[in-house]
Design an enzyme around this catalytic site. Structure first.
Site, PDB file in Angstrom:
ATOM      1  N   SER A 185     -25.703   5.471  62.646  1.00 37.92           N
ATOM      2  CA  SER A 185     -27.005   6.013  62.453  1.00 37.92           C
ATOM      3  C   SER A 185     -27.386   6.815  64.052  1.00 37.92           C
ATOM      4  CB  SER A 185     -28.036   4.803  62.540  1.00 37.92           C
ATOM      5  OG  SER A 185     -28.500   4.762  61.358  1.00 37.92           O
ATOM      6  N   ALA A 212     -32.609  -2.393  64.563  1.00 34.52           N
ATOM      7  CA  ALA A 212     -30.952  -2.712  64.920  1.00 34.52           C
ATOM      8  C   ALA A 212     -30.001  -1.962  64.239  1.00 34.52           C
ATOM      9  CB  ALA A 212     -31.183  -4.219  64.559  1.00 34.52           C
ATOM     10  N   PRO A 213     -28.824  -1.838  64.588  1.00 37.27           N
ATOM     11  CA  PRO A 213     -28.309  -2.426  65.696  1.00 37.27           C
ATOM     12  C   PRO A 213     -28.582  -1.567  67.039  1.00 37.27           C
ATOM     13  CG  PRO A 213     -26.592  -1.532  64.361  1.00 37.27           C
ATOM     14  CD  PRO A 213     -27.787  -1.400  63.506  1.00 37.27           C
ATOM     15  N   GLY A 214     -29.287  -0.633  66.713  1.00 38.36           N
ATOM     16  CA  GLY A 214     -29.913   0.192  68.022  1.00 38.36           C
ATOM     17  C   GLY A 214     -29.384   1.500  68.455  1.00 38.36           C
ATOM     18  N   GLY A 215     -28.787   1.972  67.415  1.00 39.01           N
ATOM     19  CA  GLY A 215     -28.244   3.544  67.534  1.00 39.01           C
ATOM     20  C   GLY A 215     -29.284   4.556  67.905  1.00 39.01           C
ATOM     21  N   ASP A 231     -37.264  -5.097  65.053  1.00 34.86           N
ATOM     22  CA  ASP A 231     -36.406  -5.487  64.138  1.00 34.86           C
ATOM     23  C   ASP A 231     -36.026  -6.881  64.298  1.00 34.86           C
ATOM     24  OD1 ASP A 231     -33.993  -5.598  62.212  1.00 34.86           O
ATOM     25  OD2 ASP A 231     -34.115  -3.702  62.519  1.00 34.86           O
ATOM     26  N   ASP A 251     -42.079  -7.990  62.349  1.00 29.69           N
ATOM     27  CA  ASP A 251     -42.053  -6.990  61.005  1.00 29.69           C
ATOM     28  C   ASP A 251     -42.568  -5.857  61.249  1.00 29.69           C
ATOM     29  OD1 ASP A 251     -42.215  -5.961  58.742  1.00 29.69           O
ATOM     30  OD2 ASP A 251     -43.724  -7.464  57.614  1.00 29.69           O
ATOM     31  N   ASP A 269     -36.392   3.831  60.518  1.00 28.40           N
ATOM     32  CA  ASP A 269     -35.176   4.226  59.778  1.00 28.40           C
ATOM     33  C   ASP A 269     -35.017   3.036  58.901  1.00 28.40           C
ATOM     34  OD1 ASP A 269     -32.608   4.961  58.905  1.00 28.40           O
ATOM     35  OD2 ASP A 269     -31.465   4.192  60.812  1.00 28.40           O
ATOM     36  N   LYS A 299     -35.003   6.566  52.291  1.00 19.00           N
ATOM     37  CA  LYS A 299     -33.557   6.603  51.442  1.00 19.00           C
ATOM     38  C   LYS A 299     -34.044   6.703  50.055  1.00 19.00           C
ATOM     39  CE  LYS A 299     -32.771   4.193  55.379  1.00 19.00           C
ATOM     40  NZ  LYS A 299     -31.854   4.833  56.596  1.00 19.00           N
TER      41      LYS A 299
END
Ligand SMILES: C[S@@+](CC[C@H](N)C(=O)[O-])C[C@H]1O[C@@H](n2cnc3c(N)ncnc32)[C@H](O)[C@@H]1O
Length: 346
Positions: A185, A212-215, A231, A251, A269, A299
Protein backbone atom coordinates in the site's frame (compact mmCIF):
# COMPACT_ATOMS: atom_id res chain seq x y z
CA UNK A 1 -6.96 8.48 -30.14
CA UNK A 2 -5.53 5.64 -28.05
CA UNK A 3 -5.91 5.71 -24.27
CA UNK A 4 -3.93 3.26 -22.15
CA UNK A 5 -4.87 1.98 -18.71
CA UNK A 6 -3.97 -0.77 -16.26
CA UNK A 7 -4.32 -4.13 -18.03
CA UNK A 8 -7.65 -5.76 -17.16
CA UNK A 9 -9.33 -2.39 -16.57
CA UNK A 10 -10.01 -1.50 -20.23
CA UNK A 11 -13.73 -2.26 -19.83
CA UNK A 12 -13.89 0.26 -17.02
CA UNK A 13 -11.93 2.84 -19.03
CA UNK A 14 -14.20 2.26 -22.06
CA UNK A 15 -17.26 2.55 -19.82
CA UNK A 16 -15.97 5.76 -18.27
CA UNK A 17 -15.23 7.33 -21.67
CA UNK A 18 -18.56 6.20 -23.13
CA UNK A 19 -20.38 7.68 -20.13
CA UNK A 20 -18.59 10.97 -20.82
CA UNK A 21 -19.93 10.92 -24.38
CA UNK A 22 -16.89 9.58 -26.25
CA UNK A 23 -17.28 7.05 -29.03
CA UNK A 24 -15.34 3.92 -28.14
CA UNK A 25 -14.29 2.10 -31.30
CA UNK A 26 -12.22 -0.79 -29.98
CA UNK A 27 -10.40 -2.07 -26.91
CA UNK A 28 -7.70 -4.56 -25.98
CA UNK A 29 -5.68 -5.48 -22.87
CA UNK A 30 -4.69 -2.15 -21.33
CA UNK A 31 -5.98 0.15 -24.08
CA UNK A 32 -9.05 1.70 -25.66
CA UNK A 33 -9.37 3.36 -29.07
CA UNK A 34 -11.71 6.30 -29.50
CA UNK A 35 -13.23 7.35 -32.82
CA UNK A 36 -11.34 10.24 -34.45
CA UNK A 37 -14.38 12.46 -34.00
CA UNK A 38 -13.61 12.20 -30.29
CA UNK A 39 -17.12 12.54 -28.97
CA UNK A 40 -20.32 10.69 -29.67
CA UNK A 41 -23.75 12.21 -29.32
CA UNK A 42 -24.61 12.76 -25.64
CA UNK A 43 -26.59 9.98 -24.02
CA UNK A 44 -30.36 10.24 -24.41
CA UNK A 45 -30.78 10.75 -20.68
CA UNK A 46 -28.84 13.99 -20.72
CA UNK A 47 -25.52 15.65 -21.43
CA UNK A 48 -22.61 13.90 -19.72
CA UNK A 49 -20.88 15.81 -16.93
CA UNK A 50 -17.96 17.59 -18.60
CA UNK A 51 -14.68 16.02 -17.50
CA UNK A 52 -11.42 17.27 -19.04
CA UNK A 53 -9.35 14.63 -20.83
CA UNK A 54 -6.61 15.11 -18.23
CA UNK A 55 -9.04 13.98 -15.53
CA UNK A 56 -10.13 10.63 -16.96
CA UNK A 57 -9.88 8.35 -13.93
CA UNK A 58 -8.85 5.08 -15.58
CA UNK A 59 -6.47 6.60 -18.16
CA UNK A 60 -2.69 6.33 -17.90
CA UNK A 61 -1.46 7.85 -21.18
CA UNK A 62 -3.41 9.23 -24.13
CA UNK A 63 -1.88 9.14 -27.61
CA UNK A 64 -3.83 12.14 -28.80
CA UNK A 65 -3.11 12.28 -32.54
CA UNK A 66 -2.54 8.53 -32.93
CA UNK A 67 -2.15 7.06 -36.40
CA UNK A 68 -2.16 3.36 -37.17
CA UNK A 69 0.96 1.66 -38.53
CA UNK A 70 0.83 -1.90 -39.80
CA UNK A 71 3.65 -4.16 -40.95
CA UNK A 72 4.32 -7.87 -41.16
CA UNK A 73 8.03 -7.67 -40.26
CA UNK A 74 10.24 -5.79 -37.83
CA UNK A 75 11.78 -3.81 -40.69
CA UNK A 76 8.44 -2.94 -42.26
CA UNK A 77 7.12 -1.68 -38.94
CA UNK A 78 10.27 0.34 -38.21
CA UNK A 79 10.19 1.83 -41.70
CA UNK A 80 6.50 2.74 -41.37
CA UNK A 81 7.11 4.33 -37.97
CA UNK A 82 10.05 6.40 -39.19
CA UNK A 83 8.12 7.63 -42.23
CA UNK A 84 5.15 8.54 -40.04
CA UNK A 85 7.38 10.39 -37.61
CA UNK A 86 9.18 12.32 -40.33
CA UNK A 87 5.81 13.39 -41.71
CA UNK A 88 4.62 14.38 -38.21
CA UNK A 89 7.66 16.57 -37.44
CA UNK A 90 8.01 18.10 -40.92
CA UNK A 91 8.66 21.84 -40.63
CA UNK A 92 9.49 21.63 -36.89
CA UNK A 93 12.90 22.13 -35.31
CA UNK A 94 13.67 19.76 -32.45
CA UNK A 95 16.41 21.33 -30.33
CA UNK A 96 16.00 19.68 -26.94
CA UNK A 97 15.46 16.22 -25.44
CA UNK A 98 12.19 14.64 -26.59
CA UNK A 99 10.42 11.51 -25.36
CA UNK A 100 10.53 8.62 -27.82
CA UNK A 101 8.66 5.85 -26.05
CA UNK A 102 7.75 2.34 -27.20
CA UNK A 103 5.16 0.45 -25.13
CA UNK A 104 2.86 -2.56 -25.43
CA UNK A 105 0.55 -4.57 -23.17
CA UNK A 106 2.66 -6.98 -21.09
CA UNK A 107 -0.16 -9.56 -21.34
CA UNK A 108 0.62 -10.52 -24.95
CA UNK A 109 3.38 -13.12 -24.64
CA UNK A 110 6.43 -12.31 -26.77
CA UNK A 111 5.19 -8.90 -27.88
CA UNK A 112 7.69 -7.07 -25.65
CA UNK A 113 10.60 -8.74 -27.48
CA UNK A 114 9.19 -7.80 -30.86
CA UNK A 115 8.65 -4.21 -29.78
CA UNK A 116 12.26 -4.03 -28.54
CA UNK A 117 13.46 -5.22 -31.98
CA UNK A 118 11.29 -2.66 -33.78
CA UNK A 119 12.53 0.06 -31.45
CA UNK A 120 16.17 -0.79 -32.26
CA UNK A 121 15.48 -0.86 -36.00
CA UNK A 122 13.53 2.41 -35.73
CA UNK A 123 16.47 4.17 -34.07
CA UNK A 124 18.95 2.84 -36.65
CA UNK A 125 16.79 4.22 -39.45
CA UNK A 126 16.17 7.51 -37.65
CA UNK A 127 19.93 7.97 -37.08
CA UNK A 128 20.46 7.75 -40.83
CA UNK A 129 17.70 10.22 -41.63
CA UNK A 130 17.89 12.71 -38.71
CA UNK A 131 21.10 12.04 -36.82
CA UNK A 132 21.00 15.16 -34.59
CA UNK A 133 17.33 14.65 -33.63
CA UNK A 134 17.82 10.95 -32.92
CA UNK A 135 20.57 11.74 -30.39
CA UNK A 136 18.10 13.86 -28.38
CA UNK A 137 15.58 11.01 -27.97
CA UNK A 138 14.79 9.89 -24.39
CA UNK A 139 13.17 6.48 -24.02
CA UNK A 140 11.21 7.16 -20.79
CA UNK A 141 7.75 8.61 -20.44
CA UNK A 142 7.83 12.19 -19.15
CA UNK A 143 7.23 12.49 -15.40
CA UNK A 144 5.18 15.70 -15.49
CA UNK A 145 1.41 15.40 -15.84
CA UNK A 146 -0.26 16.95 -18.88
CA UNK A 147 0.50 17.24 -22.56
CA UNK A 148 3.92 16.55 -24.10
CA UNK A 149 5.34 16.52 -27.62
CA UNK A 150 7.40 13.51 -28.59
CA UNK A 151 6.83 10.21 -30.33
CA UNK A 152 4.95 7.50 -28.52
CA UNK A 153 4.46 4.13 -30.13
CA UNK A 154 1.98 1.69 -28.63
CA UNK A 155 1.82 -1.83 -30.07
CA UNK A 156 -1.54 -3.56 -29.77
CA UNK A 157 -0.39 -6.68 -31.64
CA UNK A 158 2.63 -8.14 -33.46
CA UNK A 159 1.82 -6.38 -36.72
CA UNK A 160 -0.09 -3.34 -35.54
CA UNK A 161 0.88 -0.21 -33.65
CA UNK A 162 -0.36 3.30 -33.02
CA UNK A 163 1.99 6.25 -32.94
CA UNK A 164 1.41 9.81 -31.80
CA UNK A 165 3.33 13.08 -31.72
CA UNK A 166 1.23 14.42 -28.83
CA UNK A 167 0.79 12.48 -25.63
CA UNK A 168 -1.01 13.24 -22.42
CA UNK A 169 0.33 11.90 -19.14
CA UNK A 170 -2.57 11.33 -16.75
CA UNK A 171 -0.49 10.40 -13.72
CA UNK A 172 -0.52 6.67 -12.90
CA UNK A 173 3.02 5.35 -12.81
CA UNK A 174 5.10 2.68 -11.13
CA UNK A 175 6.77 3.89 -7.93
CA UNK A 176 10.01 2.77 -6.34
CA UNK A 177 9.62 0.50 -3.31
CA UNK A 178 11.32 0.97 0.05
CA UNK A 179 12.66 -2.06 1.95
CA UNK A 180 11.38 -0.69 5.27
CA UNK A 181 7.83 -0.07 4.00
CA UNK A 182 5.53 -2.52 5.77
CA UNK A 183 3.04 -2.98 2.91
CA UNK A 184 2.50 -2.74 -0.81
CA UNK A 185 0.00 0.00 0.00
CA UNK A 186 2.99 2.27 0.58
CA UNK A 187 3.34 2.53 -3.22
CA UNK A 188 -0.24 3.81 -3.56
CA UNK A 189 0.26 6.78 -1.29
CA UNK A 190 3.62 7.59 -2.88
CA UNK A 191 1.84 7.63 -6.24
CA UNK A 192 -1.05 9.68 -4.85
CA UNK A 193 1.39 12.51 -3.96
CA UNK A 194 2.14 12.86 -7.69
CA UNK A 195 -1.57 13.21 -8.40
CA UNK A 196 -1.96 15.71 -5.55
CA UNK A 197 1.11 17.68 -6.67
CA UNK A 198 2.20 17.79 -3.04
CA UNK A 199 3.50 15.50 -0.31
CA UNK A 200 3.60 15.77 3.49
CA UNK A 201 6.23 18.21 4.70
CA UNK A 202 8.37 18.09 7.86
CA UNK A 203 6.27 19.15 10.83
CA UNK A 204 2.89 18.67 9.12
CA UNK A 205 0.28 16.56 10.86
CA UNK A 206 -1.31 13.46 9.33
CA UNK A 207 -4.17 11.32 10.59
CA UNK A 208 -4.13 7.87 8.97
CA UNK A 209 -7.48 6.04 9.21
CA UNK A 210 -7.09 2.30 8.71
CA UNK A 211 -3.33 2.59 9.02
CA UNK A 212 -2.11 -0.97 9.65
CA UNK A 213 0.36 -2.37 8.83
CA UNK A 214 1.56 1.19 8.29
CA UNK A 215 2.70 1.80 4.70
CA UNK A 216 1.01 5.20 4.42
CA UNK A 217 2.02 6.25 7.93
CA UNK A 218 5.62 5.24 7.25
CA UNK A 219 5.63 7.20 3.98
CA UNK A 220 4.50 10.40 5.74
CA UNK A 221 6.73 9.86 8.79
CA UNK A 222 9.84 9.39 6.68
CA UNK A 223 9.17 12.86 5.24
CA UNK A 224 9.20 14.29 8.75
CA UNK A 225 5.42 14.55 9.27
CA UNK A 226 3.83 13.76 12.64
CA UNK A 227 1.41 10.85 12.17
CA UNK A 228 -1.54 9.66 14.21
CA UNK A 229 -2.22 6.11 12.98
CA UNK A 230 -5.61 4.60 13.82
CA UNK A 231 -6.21 0.90 13.42
CA UNK A 232 -6.98 -2.08 15.63
CA UNK A 233 -4.34 -4.03 13.74
CA UNK A 234 -0.60 -3.90 14.49
CA UNK A 235 1.93 -1.66 12.74
CA UNK A 236 4.91 -3.43 11.23
CA UNK A 237 8.27 -2.87 9.51
CA UNK A 238 9.46 0.72 9.36
CA UNK A 239 6.19 1.98 10.90
CA UNK A 240 6.56 -0.06 14.11
CA UNK A 241 8.03 2.10 16.88
CA UNK A 242 8.72 5.00 14.48
CA UNK A 243 9.25 8.13 16.62
CA UNK A 244 7.02 10.21 14.30
CA UNK A 245 4.09 7.77 14.49
CA UNK A 246 1.59 7.48 17.35
CA UNK A 247 -0.52 4.34 17.00
CA UNK A 248 -3.99 4.16 18.58
CA UNK A 249 -6.11 1.04 18.47
CA UNK A 250 -9.47 2.73 17.91
CA UNK A 251 -12.36 2.64 15.44
CA UNK A 252 -11.76 5.20 12.68
CA UNK A 253 -15.49 5.98 12.44
CA UNK A 254 -15.67 6.90 16.13
CA UNK A 255 -12.61 9.16 16.15
CA UNK A 256 -12.92 12.97 16.19
CA UNK A 257 -10.12 15.54 16.43
CA UNK A 258 -9.93 17.83 19.48
CA UNK A 259 -12.14 20.93 19.20
CA UNK A 260 -10.44 23.39 16.84
CA UNK A 261 -7.86 20.84 15.70
CA UNK A 262 -7.24 20.57 11.91
CA UNK A 263 -4.85 17.96 10.52
CA UNK A 264 -2.74 18.96 7.52
CA UNK A 265 -3.56 15.62 5.90
CA UNK A 266 -6.31 13.03 6.14
CA UNK A 267 -5.21 9.62 4.88
CA UNK A 268 -7.91 6.98 4.56
CA UNK A 269 -7.38 3.48 3.20
CA UNK A 270 -10.12 1.49 4.93
CA UNK A 271 -11.31 -1.83 3.57
CA UNK A 272 -14.95 -0.85 3.89
CA UNK A 273 -18.05 -0.20 1.81
CA UNK A 274 -17.09 3.00 -0.08
CA UNK A 275 -20.56 4.53 0.42
CA UNK A 276 -20.17 4.10 4.17
CA UNK A 277 -16.72 5.73 3.99
CA UNK A 278 -18.04 8.67 1.93
CA UNK A 279 -21.09 9.36 4.10
CA UNK A 280 -19.79 8.62 7.55
CA UNK A 281 -16.16 9.54 7.31
CA UNK A 282 -15.23 11.75 4.34
CA UNK A 283 -18.35 13.92 4.75
CA UNK A 284 -17.72 14.87 8.41
CA UNK A 285 -13.96 15.26 7.94
CA UNK A 286 -14.35 17.62 4.98
CA UNK A 287 -17.49 19.49 6.01
CA UNK A 288 -16.21 20.18 9.54
CA UNK A 289 -12.74 21.21 8.33
CA UNK A 290 -10.97 18.55 10.36
CA UNK A 291 -8.29 18.36 7.63
CA UNK A 292 -6.72 20.63 4.98
CA UNK A 293 -5.89 17.99 2.38
CA UNK A 294 -6.78 14.37 1.87
CA UNK A 295 -5.84 11.15 0.17
CA UNK A 296 -8.75 8.74 0.25
CA UNK A 297 -8.74 5.28 -1.27
CA UNK A 298 -12.19 3.85 -2.04
CA UNK A 299 -12.67 0.15 -2.77
CA UNK A 300 -15.12 -0.40 -5.63
CA UNK A 301 -14.89 -4.20 -5.71
CA UNK A 302 -18.37 -4.72 -4.27
CA UNK A 303 -20.23 -1.83 -5.93
CA UNK A 304 -21.00 -0.93 -9.56
CA UNK A 305 -17.78 0.89 -10.54
CA UNK A 306 -19.19 3.28 -13.19
CA UNK A 307 -22.09 4.37 -11.05
CA UNK A 308 -19.73 4.80 -8.13
CA UNK A 309 -17.30 6.91 -10.19
CA UNK A 310 -20.23 9.11 -11.29
CA UNK A 311 -21.19 9.51 -7.63
CA UNK A 312 -17.63 10.49 -6.68
CA UNK A 313 -17.63 13.10 -9.47
CA UNK A 314 -21.17 14.32 -8.92
CA UNK A 315 -21.50 18.09 -8.40
CA UNK A 316 -23.70 17.19 -5.41
CA UNK A 317 -21.08 14.76 -4.09
CA UNK A 318 -19.02 15.35 -1.00
CA UNK A 319 -15.77 16.05 -2.90
CA UNK A 320 -17.26 18.62 -5.31
CA UNK A 321 -18.97 20.42 -2.44
CA UNK A 322 -16.01 20.70 -0.09
CA UNK A 323 -12.91 20.28 -2.30
CA UNK A 324 -13.82 21.48 -5.81
CA UNK A 325 -10.39 20.92 -7.37
CA UNK A 326 -10.25 17.27 -6.28
CA UNK A 327 -8.88 14.56 -8.59
CA UNK A 328 -9.87 10.92 -8.85
CA UNK A 329 -7.69 8.27 -10.42
CA UNK A 330 -7.23 4.55 -10.75
CA UNK A 331 -3.53 4.53 -9.90
CA UNK A 332 -0.92 2.19 -11.32
CA UNK A 333 -0.71 0.56 -7.86
CA UNK A 334 -4.49 0.50 -7.27
CA UNK A 335 -6.42 -2.72 -7.60
CA UNK A 336 -10.23 -2.51 -7.48
CA UNK A 337 -10.05 0.90 -5.89
CA UNK A 338 -10.05 4.58 -6.78
CA UNK A 339 -7.84 7.18 -5.16
CA UNK A 340 -9.20 10.67 -4.55
CA UNK A 341 -6.91 13.56 -3.61
CA UNK A 342 -7.77 17.17 -2.91
CA UNK A 343 -7.64 20.24 -0.77
CA UNK A 344 -10.57 21.33 1.40
CA UNK A 345 -11.82 24.78 0.44
CA UNK A 346 -11.36 27.33 3.23
C1 LIG B 1 -5.84 -1.82 3.23
S1 LIG B 1 -5.49 -1.85 4.93
C2 LIG B 1 -4.60 -0.35 5.13
C3 LIG B 1 -3.21 -0.45 4.62
C4 LIG B 1 -2.37 0.77 4.97
N1 LIG B 1 -2.82 1.94 4.25
C5 LIG B 1 -0.92 0.56 4.73
O1 LIG B 1 -0.33 1.35 3.99
O2 LIG B 1 -0.33 -0.37 5.27
C6 LIG B 1 -7.02 -1.47 5.65
C7 LIG B 1 -6.98 -1.35 7.17
O3 LIG B 1 -8.21 -0.77 7.59
C8 LIG B 1 -8.42 -1.22 8.90
N2 LIG B 1 -9.82 -0.94 9.29
C9 LIG B 1 -10.95 -1.41 8.73
N3 LIG B 1 -12.02 -0.88 9.36
C10 LIG B 1 -11.51 -0.03 10.32
C11 LIG B 1 -12.11 0.83 11.28
N4 LIG B 1 -13.43 0.93 11.39
N5 LIG B 1 -11.31 1.56 12.09
C12 LIG B 1 -9.97 1.47 11.98
N6 LIG B 1 -9.36 0.67 11.08
C13 LIG B 1 -10.12 -0.07 10.27
C14 LIG B 1 -8.06 -2.69 8.84
O4 LIG B 1 -7.76 -3.17 10.14
C15 LIG B 1 -6.85 -2.66 7.92
O5 LIG B 1 -5.67 -2.67 8.66
Amino acid sequence: MIVTCQAGFQDLLAGELAALGHAVAEEGPGWVRLEPAGRAAPAADGTPTPVAAGDWAFAHVTLTDAREIKGSSVNALAQGLVEAMLAAVRGERIESAWPCVFHCPAEIVGLGRRVASVERAFHELLRKRLSRVSKLAVSDLPRALGEHRGWMVYFVDFDRAFAARTLQIHGPRRMADDDRAPSRSYLKVEEAYVLAGREPQPGETVVDLGAAPGGWSYSAAKRGAQVLALDNGPLKGGALGHPQIEHRRVDAFGFQPEPGQCFDWLFCDLVEDPHHVLSNLVEPWLSRHWCRRFIVNLKFGRVAPQAFLAEVRSPQGVFARYAPGFRVSHLYHDREELTVVGEVKP
